[in-house]
Design a protein around this motif. Structure first.
Motif, PDB file in Angstrom:
ATOM      1  N   SER A   1     -10.629   0.424   6.559  1.00 16.73           N
ATOM      2  CA  SER A   1      -9.509   1.012   5.821  1.00 16.73           C
ATOM      3  C   SER A   1      -8.201   0.830   6.578  1.00 16.73           C
ATOM      4  O   SER A   1      -7.175   0.466   5.997  1.00 16.73           O
ATOM      5  CB  SER A   1      -9.748   2.499   5.560  1.00 16.73           C
ATOM      6  N   THR A   2      -8.231   1.063   7.880  1.00 14.63           N
ATOM      7  CA  THR A   2      -7.003   0.925   8.665  1.00 14.63           C
ATOM      8  C   THR A   2      -6.619  -0.544   8.843  1.00 14.63           C
ATOM      9  O   THR A   2      -5.438  -0.854   9.038  1.00 14.63           O
ATOM     10  CB  THR A   2      -7.141   1.610  10.032  1.00 14.63           C
ATOM     11  N   ALA A   3      -7.590  -1.454   8.760  1.00 21.41           N
ATOM     12  CA  ALA A   3      -7.262  -2.879   8.802  1.00 21.41           C
ATOM     13  C   ALA A   3      -6.521  -3.299   7.534  1.00 21.41           C
ATOM     14  O   ALA A   3      -5.535  -4.048   7.600  1.00 21.41           O
ATOM     15  CB  ALA A   3      -8.530  -3.711   8.974  1.00 21.41           C
ATOM     16  N   VAL A   4      -6.980  -2.816   6.371  1.00 22.86           N
ATOM     17  CA  VAL A   4      -6.310  -3.152   5.111  1.00 22.86           C
ATOM     18  C   VAL A   4      -4.959  -2.443   5.033  1.00 22.86           C
ATOM     19  O   VAL A   4      -3.961  -3.029   4.573  1.00 22.86           O
ATOM     20  CB  VAL A   4      -7.201  -2.798   3.912  1.00 22.86           C
ATOM     21  N   ASP A   5      -4.893  -1.205   5.485  1.00 26.82           N
ATOM     22  CA  ASP A   5      -3.626  -0.485   5.550  1.00 26.82           C
ATOM     23  C   ASP A   5      -2.621  -1.278   6.402  1.00 26.82           C
ATOM     24  O   ASP A   5      -1.452  -1.453   6.021  1.00 26.82           O
ATOM     25  CB  ASP A   5      -3.863   0.902   6.147  1.00 26.82           C
ATOM     26  N   THR A   6      -3.092  -1.775   7.537  1.00 31.28           N
ATOM     27  CA  THR A   6      -2.247  -2.584   8.415  1.00 31.28           C
ATOM     28  C   THR A   6      -1.802  -3.863   7.723  1.00 31.28           C
ATOM     29  O   THR A   6      -0.649  -4.299   7.871  1.00 31.28           O
ATOM     30  CB  THR A   6      -3.003  -2.917   9.706  1.00 31.28           C
ATOM     31  N   ALA A   7      -2.706  -4.479   6.954  1.00 33.14           N
ATOM     32  CA  ALA A   7      -2.359  -5.715   6.257  1.00 33.14           C
ATOM     33  C   ALA A   7      -1.193  -5.489   5.304  1.00 33.14           C
ATOM     34  O   ALA A   7      -0.274  -6.321   5.232  1.00 33.14           O
ATOM     35  CB  ALA A   7      -3.567  -6.257   5.497  1.00 33.14           C
TER      36      ALA A   7
ATOM     37  N   GLY B   1     -10.766   0.379   0.764  1.00 35.57           N
ATOM     38  CA  GLY B   1     -10.694   1.417   1.771  1.00 35.57           C
ATOM     39  C   GLY B   1     -10.418   2.770   1.143  1.00 35.57           C
ATOM     40  O   GLY B   1     -10.242   2.890  -0.077  1.00 35.57           O
ATOM     41  N   SER B   2     -10.376   3.801   1.990  1.00 32.76           N
ATOM     42  CA  SER B   2     -10.256   5.164   1.470  1.00 32.76           C
ATOM     43  C   SER B   2      -9.058   5.927   2.008  1.00 32.76           C
ATOM     44  O   SER B   2      -8.979   7.139   1.853  1.00 32.76           O
ATOM     45  CB  SER B   2     -11.538   5.955   1.747  1.00 32.76           C
ATOM     46  N   THR B   3      -8.108   5.250   2.673  1.00 30.37           N
ATOM     47  CA  THR B   3      -6.835   5.915   2.943  1.00 30.37           C
ATOM     48  C   THR B   3      -6.054   6.006   1.628  1.00 30.37           C
ATOM     49  O   THR B   3      -6.400   5.359   0.635  1.00 30.37           O
ATOM     50  CB  THR B   3      -6.001   5.130   3.971  1.00 30.37           C
ATOM     51  N   PHE B   4      -5.001   6.787   1.635  1.00 29.00           N
ATOM     52  CA  PHE B   4      -4.178   6.921   0.421  1.00 29.00           C
ATOM     53  C   PHE B   4      -3.692   5.554  -0.054  1.00 29.00           C
ATOM     54  O   PHE B   4      -3.769   5.220  -1.239  1.00 29.00           O
ATOM     55  CB  PHE B   4      -2.997   7.852   0.724  1.00 29.00           C
ATOM     56  N   LEU B   5      -3.210   4.754   0.877  1.00 30.92           N
ATOM     57  CA  LEU B   5      -2.687   3.443   0.523  1.00 30.92           C
ATOM     58  C   LEU B   5      -3.776   2.511   0.037  1.00 30.92           C
ATOM     59  O   LEU B   5      -3.656   1.877  -1.022  1.00 30.92           O
ATOM     60  CB  LEU B   5      -1.977   2.828   1.731  1.00 30.92           C
TER      61      LEU B   5
ATOM     62  N   PHE C   1      -2.691   8.849  -6.599  1.00 31.85           N
ATOM     63  CA  PHE C   1      -2.678   7.459  -6.165  1.00 31.85           C
ATOM     64  C   PHE C   1      -1.300   6.860  -6.380  1.00 31.85           C
ATOM     65  O   PHE C   1      -0.591   7.238  -7.317  1.00 31.85           O
ATOM     66  CB  PHE C   1      -3.724   6.641  -6.945  1.00 31.85           C
ATOM     67  N   MET C   2      -0.929   5.913  -5.534  1.00 34.13           N
ATOM     68  CA  MET C   2       0.312   5.177  -5.733  1.00 34.13           C
ATOM     69  C   MET C   2       0.113   4.179  -6.873  1.00 34.13           C
ATOM     70  O   MET C   2      -0.943   3.558  -6.981  1.00 34.13           O
ATOM     71  CB  MET C   2       0.693   4.424  -4.459  1.00 34.13           C
ATOM     72  N   SER C   3       1.124   4.035  -7.710  1.00 35.31           N
ATOM     73  CA  SER C   3       0.960   3.132  -8.845  1.00 35.31           C
ATOM     74  C   SER C   3       2.138   2.191  -9.062  1.00 35.31           C
ATOM     75  O   SER C   3       1.993   1.183  -9.752  1.00 35.31           O
ATOM     76  CB  SER C   3       0.738   3.946 -10.133  1.00 35.31           C
ATOM     77  N   ASP C   4       3.293   2.488  -8.485  1.00 31.78           N
ATOM     78  CA  ASP C   4       4.472   1.702  -8.826  1.00 31.78           C
ATOM     79  C   ASP C   4       4.468   0.306  -8.215  1.00 31.78           C
ATOM     80  O   ASP C   4       5.075  -0.619  -8.769  1.00 31.78           O
ATOM     81  CB  ASP C   4       5.751   2.451  -8.415  1.00 31.78           C
ATOM     82  N   LEU C   5       3.767   0.103  -7.101  1.00 29.35           N
ATOM     83  CA  LEU C   5       3.777  -1.195  -6.438  1.00 29.35           C
ATOM     84  C   LEU C   5       2.459  -1.954  -6.561  1.00 29.35           C
ATOM     85  O   LEU C   5       2.377  -3.121  -6.153  1.00 29.35           O
ATOM     86  CB  LEU C   5       4.106  -1.041  -4.953  1.00 29.35           C
ATOM     87  N   PHE C   6       1.433  -1.319  -7.123  1.00 33.24           N
ATOM     88  CA  PHE C   6       0.103  -1.925  -7.144  1.00 33.24           C
ATOM     89  C   PHE C   6      -0.346  -2.183  -8.578  1.00 33.24           C
ATOM     90  O   PHE C   6      -0.279  -1.298  -9.435  1.00 33.24           O
ATOM     91  CB  PHE C   6      -0.894  -1.038  -6.409  1.00 33.24           C
ATOM     92  N   HIS C   7      -0.833  -3.385  -8.811  1.00 30.15           N
ATOM     93  CA  HIS C   7      -1.205  -3.826 -10.154  1.00 30.15           C
ATOM     94  C   HIS C   7      -2.599  -4.446 -10.101  1.00 30.15           C
ATOM     95  O   HIS C   7      -2.963  -5.068  -9.095  1.00 30.15           O
ATOM     96  CB  HIS C   7      -0.188  -4.841 -10.667  1.00 30.15           C
TER      97      HIS C   7
END
Length: 472
Positions: free
Chosen positions: A128-134, A162-166, A183-189
């Motif tokens: 999760s932190t690897a994808v967050d970092t990406a 992953g399971s972080t908020f991002l 969940f965040m939605s404005d930048l993710f499609h």
């Protein structure tokens, strides 16, 4: 390790452990009602591909822990390497101008194994932190190159990153999106899942592939290529049900990224370090060169937590441009942890020395063939397997592919029957997912298949008797 004996298990007070677990331990993906009523399977020991509960019952772990126990459990040389590193240097500050020997050695090793010019490594604490970092790296890169509007990301429906908020926002697996979370939605499609089994009836695989690629490009053009920064994709979607995309999918999606200046982020948290018979699958298995690879799980075979975000020379040259005075203000206290890094180095050494990648090519093909023998059984709609990633999808009707009602909890039913027979598979709704250790033998594959066969047949009989399944 020395196999556990009765005296070993006698130390555990089963009832006390169950009570303490229910009272104090909130698990990942905690099922409140089920846990309150049933408690957990409490594990006390592991050896190779097997784990043991506190009562001494042995289970063939076809789940591989959580896609991660690649070299198997209980290896003395792993324990010795970890213990020696604890004595030598148990911790070192990973920030700014501090480094430690094992972190440096691991980063160099990962750079040598990664495809193309992925020569730079940011160490994290897990997947999760690897994808967050990406994603943070994508932001930093686009801002550094003067493109502050280029921040949108495209992922797929049913993806897990992953399971972080991002990272939970980047993914879009419906079962994981509990309504009590935001969940965040404005930048993710999110575009279609590349699951040919669920493609429109009568559509050829080639036409389905064209549809997926065209949908992706249309989404980029709709959003504006100047606003879309990256495509995040698992080479094979793991928790989404071992979704193996149509042949050529990743190459063609990568070509779309090239045309529109998108970074391709390959989430190889599951598929790397041997699960598909290669250290990394993106290039060798799927014929495309990502800009960023995220990895974890098999990186240490689960012996200690560790992840990595591996990225290209092109990105490095932009973000680290001389004279800009930039600082990548992102990091974790335990990234580059010397003990975790030595575990990763020893794990890679074992994979190379024991030629486990070649073993996966052999036993993985055997597993693909053996699991396909279950395809004609009642309840089985689809069998998906590539090397040591596998899934059985259960349906109410093979022709229409209609699912059984959620209340039947078919994946759990079969999982519990298998557990009673000494086999662990992972239930995910109407699926049973498998990712056994890379060391699994042909005989153990046979054991998995034969136990599953009997459990599926017994469950079908039970459901027919209850009027819950008509057997079509």
């Amino acid at each position: 390790m020395t196999l556990p004996n009765p005296e070993f298990f006698a130390q555990f007070d089963h009832d006390q452990l169950v009570a303490a677990d229910k009272a104090h331990y909130m698990h990942g993906f905690h099922m409140f009602d089920e846990h309150r009523e049933q408690g957990s399977l409490n594990i006390a020991a592991g050896d190779g591909a097997y784990i043991y509960d506190t009562a001494g019952n042995r289970y063939l772990d076809a789940v591989g822990g959580m896609w991660c126990t690649n070299i198997g459990l209980g290896r003395e040389e792993m324990a010795d390497a970890i213990a020696n590193q604890v004595r030598q240097l148990a911790y070192s500050n990973p920030f700014c101008d501090m480094a430690n020997v094992t972190a440096i050695e691991l980063c160099a090793k990962l750079a040598s194994l990664a495809p193309g010019d992925l020569n730079h490594v940011f160490l994290t604490t897990g997947g999760s932190t690897a994808v967050d970092t990406a994603y943070r790296l994508v932001q930093f890169y686009q801002n550094s190159r003067g493109k502050p509007e280029k921040k949108h990301v495209i992922s797929r429906l049913n993806a897990y990153h992953g399971s972080t908020f991002l990272t939970m926002s980047i993914g879009n697996k419906a079962a994981d999106r509990a309504p009590e979370f935001d969940f965040m939605s404005d930048l993710f499609h999110h575009i279609s899942c590349p699951n040919y089994y669920r493609a429109p009836q009568g559509m050829s695989e080639a036409d389905f592939l064209d549809f997926l690629v065209n949908e992706f490009e249309d989404k980029i053009l709709t959003l504006g290529a100047d606003k879309v920064a990256a495509f995040f994709a698992e080479p094979i979607m793991g928790s989404g049900g071992v979704i193996i995309p149509p042949k050529g999918y990743h190459r063609r999606m990568w070509e779309v990224c090239q045309r529109h200046d998108l970074l391709y982020v390959a989430d190889e948290v599951v598929t790397s370090f041997g699960r598909l018979g290669k250290f990394f699958a993106s290039q060798e298995v799927f014929d495309m060169q990502p800009d960023i690879i995220t990895t974890a799980k098999g990186l240490t075979s689960g012996y200690l937590p560790l992840g990595a975000c591996i990225f290209s020379e092109r990105i490095w040259q932009v973000i680290g441009e001389p004279g800009k005075g930039r600082c990548f203000t992102h990091g974790f206290t335990y990234s580059g942890h010397p003990v975790s890094c030595v575990a990763a180095l020893k794990n890679i050494e074992i994979i190379e020395r024991e030629n486990l990648l070649a073993h996966v090519e052999d036993v993985g093909v055997y597993m693909e063939q053996r699991l396909q023998t279950l395809a004609d059984l009642p309840l089985v709609g689809d069998v998906r397997c590539q090397r040591l990633m596998a899934c059985i999808e259960f349906v109410a009707d093979k022709h229409s592919k209609a699912l059984l009602p959620d209340a039947v909890n078919i994946g759990e039913k079969i999982h519990l029957r298998a557990q009673a027979k000494g086999l662990l598979v992972r239930p995910i709704g109407h699926l049973n997912v498998m990712s056994p250790p890379l060391i699994i033998s042909h005989a153990q594959v046979d054991e998995v298949v034969e136990i599953l066969r009997q459990c599926i047949l017994d469950t079908a009989t039970e459901l027919r008797q209850n009027g819950e399944y008509q057997g079509r």
